[in-house]
Design a protein around this motif. Structure first.
Motif: not given
Length: 168
Positions: A4, A6-7, A9, A12-13, A61, A64
């Motif tokens: 996984i 750090k996203q 998107r 996700a944030q 999901d 992320g």
């Protein structure tokens, strides 16, 4: 398999900030092992239900989960032993990470009801991670309190008649 990451998107944030007060999810060296362990805990009642699998896949999901891991987790049977999966977990030094993954396991296992076998696996998981019995009990109590708060939120907002809920 990918870990996984750090996203960037926005979903996700938002999830990381709202749910955990973080600006993103850090990369974890043992992400795959920990994710498998959550499934093993959820299977503590004899099987990983569709509800548990869908709950966890949705959660992953949101944080992320790389697309290439989706198929693996749709079919992962969770039939390995926690001791084997977590053989290298002693290298996880961050107690916050340990409590967070235990919390996630409790949420997933409890998504279709929290059975005694799942509780037993949670206790075992916590011990393998090096968490105290008190830590485990506190995390279980937190998950139960949040479940009740969610029920109360739905009761107040929808008065038992959520027009957007799938009742089938």
């Amino acid at each position: 398999m990918a870990a996984i990451q750090k996203q960037q998107r926005i979903g996700a944030q938002w999830f990381a900030k709202w749910f955990y007060g973080m600006d993103g999810f850090p990369v974890r060296d043992h992400a795959l092992e920990l994710i498998k362990a959550v499934f093993i805990v959820a299977g503590g009642d004899g099987s990983i239900s569709e509800t548990e699998r869908n709950f966890f896949l949705g959660y992953l999901d949101a944080v992320g989960l790389p697309d290439d891991l989706h198929e693996f987790f749709k079919t992962y049977p969770g039939n390995e032993r926690l001791e084997d999966i977590l053989a290298n977990s002693q290298s996880i030094k961050d107690d916050s990470a340990k409590r967070s993954i235990l919390y996630t396991a409790i949420l997933v296992a409890g998504s279709d009801g929290y059975a005694q076998g799942e509780h037993d696996q949670v206790v075992k998981f916590g011990a393998i991670l090096g968490l105290s019995a008190e830590d485990v009990a506190q995390v279980e109590a937190l998950a139960e309190a949040e479940k009740k708060q969610g029920e109360e939120r739905r009761r107040i907002l929808f008065r038992g008649n959520n027009p957007w809920a799938n009742t089938q």
